[in-house]
Structures are given as C-alpha cells and as structure tokens.
Design a protein around this motif. Structure first.
Motif, mmCIF file in Angstrom:
data_model
loop_
_atom_site.group_PDB
_atom_site.id
_atom_site.type_symbol
_atom_site.label_atom_id
_atom_site.label_comp_id
_atom_site.label_asym_id
_atom_site.label_seq_id
_atom_site.Cartn_x
_atom_site.Cartn_y
_atom_site.Cartn_z
ATOM 1 N N GLY A 191 0.815 -1.203 0.000
ATOM 2 C CA GLY A 191 0.000 0.000 0.000
ATOM 3 C C GLY A 191 0.850 1.255 0.000
ATOM 4 N N ASN A 192 0.189 2.376 -0.214
ATOM 5 C CA ASN A 192 0.912 3.645 -0.283
ATOM 6 C C ASN A 192 1.552 4.025 1.053
ATOM 7 N N GLY A 193 0.917 3.669 2.163
ATOM 8 C CA GLY A 193 1.487 3.992 3.468
ATOM 9 C C GLY A 193 2.803 3.264 3.708
ATOM 10 N N ALA A 194 2.801 1.957 3.446
ATOM 11 C CA ALA A 194 4.034 1.190 3.612
ATOM 12 C C ALA A 194 5.096 1.639 2.614
ATOM 13 N N ALA A 195 4.667 2.006 1.412
ATOM 14 C CA ALA A 195 5.614 2.488 0.405
ATOM 15 C C ALA A 195 6.224 3.817 0.834
ATOM 16 N N PHE A 196 5.414 4.678 1.445
ATOM 17 C CA PHE A 196 5.933 5.964 1.937
ATOM 18 C C PHE A 196 7.024 5.725 2.976
ATOM 19 N N LEU A 197 6.780 4.809 3.894
ATOM 20 C CA LEU A 197 7.773 4.504 4.924
ATOM 21 C C LEU A 197 9.057 3.964 4.300
ATOM 22 N N SER A 198 8.914 3.065 3.328
ATOM 23 C CA SER A 198 10.086 2.480 2.685
ATOM 24 C C SER A 198 10.908 3.543 1.968
ATOM 25 N N GLU A 199 10.233 4.424 1.234
ATOM 26 C CA GLU A 199 10.940 5.482 0.507
ATOM 27 C C GLU A 199 11.586 6.485 1.465
ATOM 28 N N ALA A 200 10.898 6.811 2.550
ATOM 29 C CA ALA A 200 11.453 7.767 3.505
ATOM 30 C C ALA A 200 12.680 7.197 4.211
ATOM 31 N N VAL A 201 12.610 5.940 4.626
ATOM 32 C CA VAL A 201 13.751 5.303 5.301
ATOM 33 C C VAL A 201 14.945 5.212 4.352
ATOM 34 N N GLY A 202 14.683 4.779 3.114
ATOM 35 C CA GLY A 202 15.767 4.667 2.151
ATOM 36 C C GLY A 202 16.430 6.004 1.861
ATOM 37 N N THR A 203 15.620 7.058 1.706
ATOM 38 C CA THR A 203 16.193 8.386 1.455
ATOM 39 C C THR A 203 16.956 8.898 2.662
#
Length: 322
Positions: A191-203
């Motif tokens: 989902g978009n929420g989990a994707a947001f977390l993944s992208e934020a952590v990676g960045t």
C-alpha cells in the motif's frame, strides 16, 4: 689630465642615463599593454552573455549530471523490464546501472555544481551544509528538467526494443507493462502507506551516507567520493529497494513519469492508487529526518566541550555552536 677625464665621465654617465631611460620606457610599455589586456578581459567578463554563462554554469551542470544519471538508470530499468528470462541477474544489473549512473553524473557535475542530482539532497545541503536557499529553486528546477530529458533519451534508445516486448502497445502495468521503468510504482501487494515509509527510510539512509562521505570532520571519501556515493545507492537498492523500486529522489521519479505520460498517457499519475505523490513527498521527509539525525548525533569532532558552559566549533563545521 682633467680635461681628458671629464668628457669620459660625462659620456659614461650619459650612457647609463640613456639605458635607464630605455628600461623605464620598456617597463612602462609592458605595463601599459598589460593594463590594456586586463581592461579588455574585464570588459569581456562584464558582458551580459558572460555574466549569464557564469550564473547558469552550476545549474546547467546540475541539469546535465542529472540527465546522465537518469539516462543510465532508466536504461537499466528498461533492460530489467525486457529481460524477463533472468530476472535475478537483471535486478542486480539494474542496481548497478543506477549506481554507475550516479557515479558518472557526479563526475560530470561535481566540480561545478556539487552534483546533488536530487532535490531531497539539495534541501539537506541547504539546511546543514551552507547551500544558499535562494539557489535551491534553481537547482531543483535543473534536476527535474535533467531527469525529464534523461528519460526521453532512454526511451529513444529502447523504443524499438520495447516493440516486440509489448506488441507495439505501451502498457502501464501487467505482464507487459513498462511504465515502471520511468516512474516508480510499488509492488502490487504494498500500500501507499508502507511504500511511503520504505521510501522515507531509504532516502534518510542515503542522505546520512552522503553527509558522512562528504564530511571533512568524519571519514571523507575525498577523491573517491563519486564511487562511494554510487555504491551507496547500489547497496540501498540491493538491500531495501525491492518494495518500491528505490526512487529516493523526487526528480528521478517525477521527471521520467512526466516523460512517460507522452507515450503511456495520464494514467501514469493515477496508477496504483495515485501513487505519484509517494516518491515525491517521502524522499523530502526522509531527507530532513536523516540530515537532522546526522547533525544531532554524529558529531565527529564537530564540537569540542571546553567546560560546562562553552563550546568550540571546528573549522569545517556545518553548524555553529554558541
């Protein structure tokens, strides 16, 4: 005797005077020519075109570096897309493609613009590394434009390779979808929420790594900085990049997504629950958090406690402590 000595003395003195006058004239002539040349060069430098060239140089370098980075990265994505028979090896090549693209982009622009090539990194450098905020919009615009042009070039290189893959019908998703090679989409089960977390952590990890690599008070990579940052991105891609395709860069996603809309239609902005906002907003959030964490906790000789009430900031500190 006196009458014979006097003319010789006068003659000798006259010769010396004549030589000194000639030397002064030669020196004066050289100085005049140098002043004229300097004034001419100064006049050339003060021309409107040259002033614009000097002003635009860092932004054009940022544009070109980002274009090279995205061209190689999207090319790696397209290779991964069409090589369906060996997906594991293609994923590895995909990660190295983006890493090597970043290395070359930094080599292209690093000496002129600093080669941030990422609006999220630009924000971090403006907040903690002294980049003037007035330059930030120009850098970000150059990065988005470079990513857009790099994606156009990548598509031009792969257009004929995509034709037998999707039967001349460009599709966003599905088994023959290829739009994800330009703008990133999370896996269908995320989902978009989990994707947001993944992208934020990676960045956040990317920014922490870049700040550490370029911090002269820590353990800087110095001449190998482009290699270190490129392999940093490759490492993140191989370790935590699978869920979302490791954008970690608003320009790297939105610029190619806008280019992809030319061939795939406006659906690239609404596909996967209007996923477009995730790889744009999450990197900014992760960058701010990551840069703040580094500045607060990785002091690395940044400040030396003298006594209970005073601090001495190091020469290369990006923040001042009073």
């Amino acid at each position: 005797m006196s009458t014979s000595v006097t003319p010789i003395r006068h003659s000798s003195e006259g010769k010396v005077t004549h030589r000194s006058v000639s030397a002064r004239k030669t020196h004066s002539t050289r100085r005049t020519s140098e002043e004229i040349e300097y004034a001419s060069q100064k006049q050339i430098k003060n021309t409107y075109i040259n002033r614009m060239r000097i002003f635009m140089a860092p932004y054009f370098a940022e544009f070109l570096g980002t274009a090279v980075f995205v061209l190689m990265g999207c090319g790696a994505n397209l290779t991964y897309t069409v090589m369906t028979t060996n997906a594991q090896s293609a994923w590895l090549g995909n990660a190295f493609g983006w890493g090597f693209g970043l290395i070359l982009g930094i080599f292209v622009a690093g000496g002129v613009s600093g080669a941030m090539l990422n609006p999220a990194v630009t924000i971090a450098f403006a907040g903690y590394r002294g980049l003037p905020w007035i330059q930030v919009p120009f850098y970000i615009l150059a990065e988005f434009a470079g990513a857009f042009v790099g994606a156009l070039l990548a598509y031009a290189c792969f257009a004929h390779s995509l034709d037998p893959f999707d039967g001349y019908h460009r599709q966003i998703g599905g088994p023959f979808g290829s739009a994800g090679a330009f703008g990133n989409f999370a896996r269908p089960f995320i989902g978009n929420g989990a994707a947001f977390l993944s992208e934020a952590v990676g960045t956040g990890l990317l920014v922490i790594g870049i700040l550490a690599i370029t911090d002269m008070n820590n353990f800087p990579a110095r001449s190998s900085t482009p290699l270190a940052i490129g392999f940093l991105l490759t490492g993140l891609a191989l370790s935590i990049g699978y869920p979302t395709g490791y954008s970690y860069n608003p320009a790297r996603d939105l610029g190619p997504r806008c280019a992809a809309a030319i061939w795939y239609g406006p659906g690239v902005f609404t596909y996967h629950g209007s996923y477009t906002w995730v790889p744009v907003a999450a990197p900014f959030a992760g960058s701010i958090v990551g840069a703040t964490v580094y500045e607060l906790f990785i002091v690395s000789k940044r400040a030396v406690i003298v006594d209970d009430d005073s601090y001495v900031a190091s020469e290369h500190s990006s923040i001042s402590l009073e």
